[in-house]
Write an enzyme that holds these catalytic residues in place. Structure first.
Site, PDB file in Angstrom:
ATOM      1  N   LYS A  80       0.870  -1.174   0.000  1.00 16.97           N
ATOM      2  CA  LYS A  80       0.000   0.000   0.000  1.00 16.97           C
ATOM      3  C   LYS A  80       0.910   1.228   0.000  1.00 16.97           C
ATOM      4  O   LYS A  80       2.048   1.156   0.437  1.00 16.97           O
ATOM      5  CB  LYS A  80      -0.837  -0.007   1.279  1.00 16.97           C
ATOM      6  CG  LYS A  80      -2.055   0.872   1.225  1.00 16.97           C
ATOM      7  CD  LYS A  80      -3.245   0.132   0.645  1.00 16.97           C
ATOM      8  CE  LYS A  80      -4.434   1.043   0.459  1.00 16.97           C
ATOM      9  NZ  LYS A  80      -5.603   0.308  -0.043  1.00 16.97           N
ATOM     10  N   GLY A 180     -26.994   0.891   2.279  1.00 17.82           N
ATOM     11  CA  GLY A 180     -26.172   1.651   1.332  1.00 17.82           C
ATOM     12  C   GLY A 180     -26.395   1.161  -0.082  1.00 17.82           C
ATOM     13  O   GLY A 180     -26.044   0.032  -0.427  1.00 17.82           O
ATOM     14  N   GLY A 182     -25.160   2.570  -2.952  1.00 21.00           N
ATOM     15  CA  GLY A 182     -24.233   3.328  -3.796  1.00 21.00           C
ATOM     16  C   GLY A 182     -23.782   2.490  -4.982  1.00 21.00           C
ATOM     17  O   GLY A 182     -24.540   1.676  -5.506  1.00 21.00           O
ATOM     18  N   VAL A 184     -21.717  -0.060  -5.275  1.00 26.12           N
ATOM     19  CA  VAL A 184     -21.769  -1.515  -5.092  1.00 26.12           C
ATOM     20  C   VAL A 184     -23.174  -1.952  -4.663  1.00 26.12           C
ATOM     21  O   VAL A 184     -23.780  -2.818  -5.296  1.00 26.12           O
ATOM     22  CB  VAL A 184     -20.727  -1.987  -4.052  1.00 26.12           C
ATOM     23  CG1 VAL A 184     -20.815  -3.496  -3.870  1.00 26.12           C
ATOM     24  CG2 VAL A 184     -19.319  -1.594  -4.470  1.00 26.12           C
TER      25      VAL A 184
HETATM   26  P1  NAD Z   1     -20.378   4.473  -2.537  1.00 23.82           P
HETATM   27  O1  NAD Z   1     -19.896   5.707  -1.886  1.00 23.82           O
HETATM   28  O2  NAD Z   1     -20.721   4.480  -3.978  1.00 23.82           O
HETATM   29  O3  NAD Z   1     -21.680   3.930  -1.759  1.00 23.82           O
HETATM   30  C1  NAD Z   1     -21.835   3.987  -0.372  1.00 23.82           C
HETATM   31  C2  NAD Z   1     -23.268   4.374  -0.113  1.00 23.82           C
HETATM   32  O4  NAD Z   1     -23.534   4.346   1.279  1.00 23.82           O
HETATM   33  C3  NAD Z   1     -23.602   5.805  -0.591  1.00 23.82           C
HETATM   34  O5  NAD Z   1     -24.733   5.779  -1.402  1.00 23.82           O
HETATM   35  C4  NAD Z   1     -23.852   6.560   0.726  1.00 23.82           C
HETATM   36  O6  NAD Z   1     -24.813   7.574   0.572  1.00 23.82           O
HETATM   37  C5  NAD Z   1     -24.336   5.450   1.612  1.00 23.82           C
HETATM   38  N1  NAD Z   1     -24.230   5.714   3.043  1.00 23.82           N
HETATM   39  C6  NAD Z   1     -23.317   6.456   3.706  1.00 23.82           C
HETATM   40  N2  NAD Z   1     -23.581   6.449   5.029  1.00 23.82           N
HETATM   41  C7  NAD Z   1     -24.665   5.686   5.190  1.00 23.82           C
HETATM   42  C8  NAD Z   1     -25.421   5.283   6.326  1.00 23.82           C
HETATM   43  N3  NAD Z   1     -25.105   5.696   7.554  1.00 23.82           N
HETATM   44  N4  NAD Z   1     -26.484   4.467   6.147  1.00 23.82           N
HETATM   45  C9  NAD Z   1     -26.810   4.057   4.910  1.00 23.82           C
HETATM   46  N5  NAD Z   1     -26.146   4.410   3.793  1.00 23.82           N
HETATM   47  C10 NAD Z   1     -25.085   5.209   3.949  1.00 23.82           C
HETATM   48  O7  NAD Z   1     -19.301   3.340  -2.211  1.00 23.82           O
HETATM   49  P2  NAD Z   1     -19.186   1.900  -2.865  1.00 23.82           P
HETATM   50  O8  NAD Z   1     -18.106   1.927  -3.861  1.00 23.82           O
HETATM   51  O9  NAD Z   1     -20.542   1.414  -3.249  1.00 23.82           O
HETATM   52  O10 NAD Z   1     -18.651   1.041  -1.647  1.00 23.82           O
HETATM   53  C11 NAD Z   1     -19.505   0.574  -0.620  1.00 23.82           C
HETATM   54  C12 NAD Z   1     -18.708  -0.166   0.432  1.00 23.82           C
HETATM   55  O11 NAD Z   1     -18.016  -1.270  -0.162  1.00 23.82           O
HETATM   56  C13 NAD Z   1     -17.623   0.685   1.084  1.00 23.82           C
HETATM   57  O12 NAD Z   1     -17.476   0.267   2.419  1.00 23.82           O
HETATM   58  C14 NAD Z   1     -16.376   0.332   0.311  1.00 23.82           C
HETATM   59  O13 NAD Z   1     -15.205   0.517   1.073  1.00 23.82           O
HETATM   60  C15 NAD Z   1     -16.609  -1.137   0.051  1.00 23.82           C
HETATM   61  N6  NAD Z   1     -15.882  -1.649  -1.128  1.00 23.82           N
HETATM   62  C16 NAD Z   1     -16.104  -1.119  -2.358  1.00 23.82           C
HETATM   63  C17 NAD Z   1     -15.426  -1.613  -3.463  1.00 23.82           C
HETATM   64  C18 NAD Z   1     -15.665  -1.077  -4.843  1.00 23.82           C
HETATM   65  O14 NAD Z   1     -15.259  -1.721  -5.820  1.00 23.82           O
HETATM   66  N7  NAD Z   1     -16.306   0.065  -5.006  1.00 23.82           N
HETATM   67  C19 NAD Z   1     -14.506  -2.671  -3.294  1.00 23.82           C
HETATM   68  C20 NAD Z   1     -14.308  -3.209  -2.027  1.00 23.82           C
HETATM   69  C21 NAD Z   1     -15.008  -2.682  -0.948  1.00 23.82           C
END
Ligand code: NAD
Length: 372
Positions: A80, A180, A182, A184
């Site tokens: 990292k 959430g 978002g 994913v």
């Molecule tokens: P993102 O920011 O697109 O989505 C996260 C969503 O959670 C957003 O829509 C946000 O409004 C919502 N949110 C925030 N606080 C909240 C709460 N208190 N209650 C409910 N919803 C809430 O992020 P993402 O890329 O979809 O990632 C989601 C999770 O998966 C994160 O923890 C991220 O670290 C993990 N992750 C993502 C990836 C990837 O490829 N994007 C890979 C590994 C892990």
């Protein structure tokens, strides 16, 4: 500070500090373990309060990457990088190009990627100086947005959990609570709906995203804090870390916890309590590795179909992990770590004997074959 004690404590191989006065670059690269292959891990840019904070973060995150790559069956080690600075104000082309030059000097030992505070554009600057970077723009052979792959992998993991708990991987008729929606979580809702899931409860602080899940996939919206109380078989955390804690655990009515969020458990003890409550937990870094597996395919020449194929292995990875948990009578969070350590040990032992001949072949100076 005793340097060797600090980096040796968690088994790190190498920690490099890069300083470049002209661009203001102050970066730390931590290479935790390269037994399985080059250390791959993203570049985080963050306004750390001090160097110690940055060092602690990079040491912790790089170790996590070793485990994540190992349990995912990748021939990659864990590393990292952190860049000390404010991503809103301190970025420049020169800064990332200086970083690219520096990591280029590490040869095959470290490969960087996007992370918190960095973007595809930043990776493009790094790519101008070194090819030791993945997650570049698709026109340069990059793999693009990782979230559909993370979502796809998470759904494979959910199926492995369903199979373990109910004897069938079918999503049809099963109820879910997705926290959430978002990048994913939104994709997961879509896939679950497509496979005929029963009720899908959703919550998000972003109302538009909730509305989309409701309108397009028939999800049922619930207030943020009520997602822990709904009557759903599977809880799918896709927003924040530490959502499984002493407050939420007694409220959960699910049989399975399987979602994409990082660091879902408040502590390791929480993971053991989850087990004691009879809830099957899919360890976060195993089930959410789709993005990493996808980006790793870039190193072989990117191919979307092959990436999906590779990500679908998360089903098997989760099954293997449950087998280790049963074999050793340990909670699943612990089985994940053990699975990673066992693979590193096993593959570490499959070394070809080092010979002059092998070395010559590597350097392209193989002695002429004799044909009898
Ligand atoms: P993102 O920011 O697109 O989505 C996260 C969503 O959670 C957003 O829509 C946000 O409004 C919502 N949110 C925030 N606080 C909240 C709460 N208190 N209650 C409910 N919803 C809430 O992020 P993402 O890329 O979809 O990632 C989601 C999770 O998966 C994160 O923890 C991220 O670290 C993990 N992750 C993502 C990836 C990837 O490829 N994007 C890979 C590994 C892990």
């Amino acid at each position: 500070m005793n340097v060797f004690e600090t980096i040796g404590d968690r088994g790190h191989e190498q920690v490099v500090f890069f300083n470049h006065a002209a661009t203001g670059l102050k970066a730390i690269v931590a290479i935790h373990n390269t037994v399985l292959g080059p250390a791959l891990g993203g570049l985080r840019m963050w306004p750390y309060a001090n160097e110690q904070e940055a060092l602690t973060d990079v040491l912790r995150l790089s170790r996590g990457m070793t485990y994540k790559a190992a349990v995912s069956g990748l021939n990659l080690g864990g590393g990292k990088a952190v860049l000390i600075g404010d991503p809103k104000t301190d970025k420049s082309e020169a800064l990332f190009r200086a970083f690219g030059r520096f990591i280029g000097s590490l040869g095959m030992r470290y490969i960087t990627a996007e992370d918190v505070g960095t973007t595809v554009e930043d990776m493009e600057y790094i790519f101008q100086e070194t090819d030791r970077v993945v997650g570049v723009h698709p026109v340069h052979g990059g793999s693009g947005d990782p979230s559909p792959f993370t979502a796809f992998g998470t759904v494979q993991g959910i199926k492995a959990c369903l199979n373990k708990h109910y004897g069938s991987p079918n999503i049809g008729g099963i109820s879910f609570a997705v926290q959430g929606t978002g990048s994913v979580g939104g994709n997961i809702v879509k896939m679950l709906a497509k496979e005929g899931a029963g009720k899908i409860f959703v919550c998000d602080i972003n109302e538009d995203r909730v509305a989309k899940a409701v309108d397009e996939y028939g999800a049922e919206p619930v207030p943020l804090d009520e997602i822990y109380d709904v009557d759903a078989k599977v809880f799918v955390p896709c927003a924040l870390g530490a959502v499984i804690n002493n407050d939420t655990l007694p409220r959960l009515r699910c049989d399975i916890i399987a979602g994409s969020a990082n660091n879902q458990l408040e502590s390791e003890e929480t993971g053991t309590l989850v087990e004691e409550r009879g809830i099957l937990y899919a360890p976060d870094y195993v089930i959410n590795a789709g993005g990493l597996i996808n980006v790793a395919i870039e190193l072989q020449g990117y191919n979307r179909e092959r990436a999906y194929q590779a990500v679908s292995m998360i089903y098997t990875n989760i099954e293997n992990l449950f087998r280790i948990a049963e074999r050793d009578s340990i909670p699943t969070w612990q089985a994940a770590n053990r699975m990673g350590e066992e693979r590193i040990r096993a593959i570490g032992n499959v070394r070809l004997p080092y010979s002059k001949r092998f070395k010559d072949r590597l350097s392209g100076r193989a002695p002429k074959q004799s044909h009898h």
